[in-house]
Design an enzyme around this catalytic site. Structure first.
Site, PDB file in Angstrom:
ATOM      1  N   TYR A 236      10.662 -85.248 -32.754  1.00 29.36           N
ATOM      2  CA  TYR A 236      11.997 -85.611 -32.677  1.00 29.36           C
ATOM      3  C   TYR A 236      11.969 -87.364 -33.154  1.00 29.36           C
ATOM      4  O   TYR A 236      11.472 -88.104 -32.328  1.00 29.36           O
ATOM      5  CB  TYR A 236      12.364 -85.637 -31.485  1.00 29.36           C
ATOM      6  CG  TYR A 236      12.687 -84.044 -30.954  1.00 29.36           C
ATOM      7  CD1 TYR A 236      12.864 -82.973 -31.917  1.00 29.36           C
ATOM      8  CD2 TYR A 236      13.260 -83.760 -29.642  1.00 29.36           C
ATOM      9  CE1 TYR A 236      12.926 -81.685 -31.600  1.00 29.36           C
ATOM     10  CE2 TYR A 236      13.643 -82.329 -29.426  1.00 29.36           C
ATOM     11  CZ  TYR A 236      13.354 -81.415 -30.352  1.00 29.36           C
ATOM     12  OH  TYR A 236      13.421 -80.265 -30.010  1.00 29.36           O
TER      13      TYR A 236
ATOM     14  N   ARG B 279      25.539 -77.178 -30.955  1.00 30.03           N
ATOM     15  CA  ARG B 279      25.216 -78.403 -31.632  1.00 30.03           C
ATOM     16  C   ARG B 279      26.733 -79.090 -31.665  1.00 30.03           C
ATOM     17  O   ARG B 279      26.938 -79.789 -32.598  1.00 30.03           O
ATOM     18  CB  ARG B 279      24.774 -78.375 -33.088  1.00 30.03           C
ATOM     19  CG  ARG B 279      23.398 -77.673 -33.364  1.00 30.03           C
ATOM     20  CD  ARG B 279      22.992 -77.380 -34.402  1.00 30.03           C
ATOM     21  NE  ARG B 279      21.666 -76.628 -34.345  1.00 30.03           N
ATOM     22  CZ  ARG B 279      21.486 -75.536 -34.121  1.00 30.03           C
ATOM     23  NH1 ARG B 279      22.174 -74.615 -33.719  1.00 30.03           N
ATOM     24  NH2 ARG B 279      19.913 -75.040 -33.877  1.00 30.03           N
ATOM     25  N   GLY B 280      27.587 -78.833 -30.656  1.00 32.93           N
ATOM     26  CA  GLY B 280      28.951 -79.301 -30.318  1.00 32.93           C
ATOM     27  C   GLY B 280      30.028 -78.508 -30.883  1.00 32.93           C
ATOM     28  O   GLY B 280      31.172 -79.144 -30.563  1.00 32.93           O
TER      29      GLY B 280
ATOM     30  N   SER C 208      32.140 -77.192 -28.098  1.00 32.15           N
ATOM     31  CA  SER C 208      31.982 -78.133 -26.845  1.00 32.15           C
ATOM     32  C   SER C 208      33.625 -78.340 -26.576  1.00 32.15           C
ATOM     33  O   SER C 208      33.895 -78.795 -25.652  1.00 32.15           O
ATOM     34  CB  SER C 208      31.413 -79.391 -27.230  1.00 32.15           C
ATOM     35  OG  SER C 208      32.193 -80.020 -28.429  1.00 32.15           O
TER      36      SER C 208
ATOM     37  N   LEU D  22      25.885 -75.171 -26.726  1.00 28.19           N
ATOM     38  CA  LEU D  22      27.276 -75.610 -27.193  1.00 28.19           C
ATOM     39  C   LEU D  22      27.291 -75.696 -28.774  1.00 28.19           C
ATOM     40  O   LEU D  22      28.141 -75.948 -29.489  1.00 28.19           O
ATOM     41  CB  LEU D  22      27.597 -77.028 -26.608  1.00 28.19           C
ATOM     42  CG  LEU D  22      27.969 -77.123 -25.133  1.00 28.19           C
ATOM     43  CD1 LEU D  22      28.251 -78.591 -24.844  1.00 28.19           C
ATOM     44  CD2 LEU D  22      28.898 -76.203 -24.739  1.00 28.19           C
TER      45      LEU D  22
END
Length: 335
Positions: free
Chosen positions: A56, A210-211, A214, A208
């Site tokens: 990452y 990746r949004g 959301s 979620l």
């Protein structure tokens, strides 16, 4: 915060975990000071499980977590750090495959320990199975690290049921980290039952999506070129329109409950079993606070039926990953 135990051999962790990836990579620019403050706020809220990967931001995320833990004061001892390894990347961020050879496993671990500033990693797992190396060899190398005291528990990531069985026959496995959400439910058919049969917990990422679910993502949102979602099939064209329609159906249920869409989606994952720990990808204290509110959401049978009607299994349009990345998934794992 209530706690859950990762399988029969894993540690006791908080009901929610913090996935720190977005603080370093793949989802646009992040604010370093806010990222550190969010990690501290998570620890203050008794979130103990912090998840990262050595790839990452090519080590950036581990160094960020290390910095946050050094400045966490009395909260430092709460933190249990889960690290994924094995993903190979070039200087431009391109994916080059995976390396699960025993020597590589130990090499990756030594660098992670240095970047994190710790003498052990709480949970260590290969990010994706290396197709050129038997999973028994990779897991066996992590077991060597456990015996030497450098690792506490062995995890897996994104593997199918057969691989899960082979790994568990090699050494005790604490948990399987895998995508699981209202619109990514492929594990329910075989993988989740196998994990439960073997006494292996689940840490669910992408709760979620990746949004996407959301409640905050809009059709006109502009994504940076290096944002993963700019290439993700679920965020493209008609797929996005279809998926946002699912979110609006979920929003109606959330409003009836007096909670947010994100809280509803997280609470749904929590409701699927005491052996599942959702990883929330909050990059700010505001989003963290919203996610924590999911712990107070309770669903009865009617609520769960309404959610199932609004967002039935298999309802999402588009694969979880772009076609170019599909080859990196375990051949047993659904896309």
């Amino acid at each position: 915060m209530r706690n859950r135990t990762l399988g029969t051999t894993g540690p006791t962790v908080s009901t929610l975990g913090l996935g720190a990836m977005g603080m370093s990579a793949l989802y646009g620019e992040a604010d370093r000071a806010e990222s550190l403050a969010t990690i501290h706020a998570a620890l203050d809220a008794d979130i103990t499980l912090i998840d990262t990967g050595d790839f990452y931001g090519m080590g950036h995320n581990e160094m960020l977590i290390g910095e946050a833990l050094r400045s966490a004061g009395a909260n430092r001892d709460k933190a249990l750090v889960s690290v994924k390894f094995g993903a190979l990347r070039g200087p431009g961020g391109e994916w080059l495959g995976y390396d699960g050879r025993p020597a590589a496993v130990k090499n990756f671990a030594s660098y992670s320990l240095q970047r994190l500033g710790t003498d052990h990693i709480d949970i260590y797992r290969i990010a994706r199975v290396d197709p050129a190396v038997p999973i028994e060899e990779t897991v066996g190398a992590i077991a060597d690290l456990v015996q030497a005291g450098h690792v506490r528990h062995i995890g897996l990531s994104e593997v199918g049921a057969g691989t899960l069985r082979r790994a568990a026959a090699t050494a005790p496995i604490s948990d399987l980290q895998i995508e699981y959400s209202l619109i990514s439910r492929g594990i329910e058919d075989e993988i989740l039952p196998t994990a439960r049969e073997l006494g292996i917990g689940v840490t669910a990422y992408g709760v979620l999506s990746r949004g996407l679910i959301s409640g905050h993502f809009t059709r006109d949102r502009q994504l940076a070129a290096h944002d993963f979602r700019a290439m993700s099939p679920r965020f493209q064209g008609e797929n996005l329109d279809h998926n946002l329609a699912l979110v609006e159906a979920l929003r109606k249920i959330a409003e009836q409950k007096g909670v947010s869409v994100a809280q509803t989606a997280i609470a749904w994952v929590l409701a699927q079993g005491e052996d599942i720990v959702p990883l929330i990808g909050s990059r700010t204290r505001e989003r963290l606070g919203e996610a924590l509110g999911a712990l107070d959401v309770r669903f009865d049978a009617a609520d769960l039926a309404a959610i199932e009607t609004a967002v039935p299994a298999g309802a999402a349009a588009g694969n979880r990953y772009p076609d170019a990345q599909m080859g990196h998934l375990d051949s047993e794992r659904e896309h």
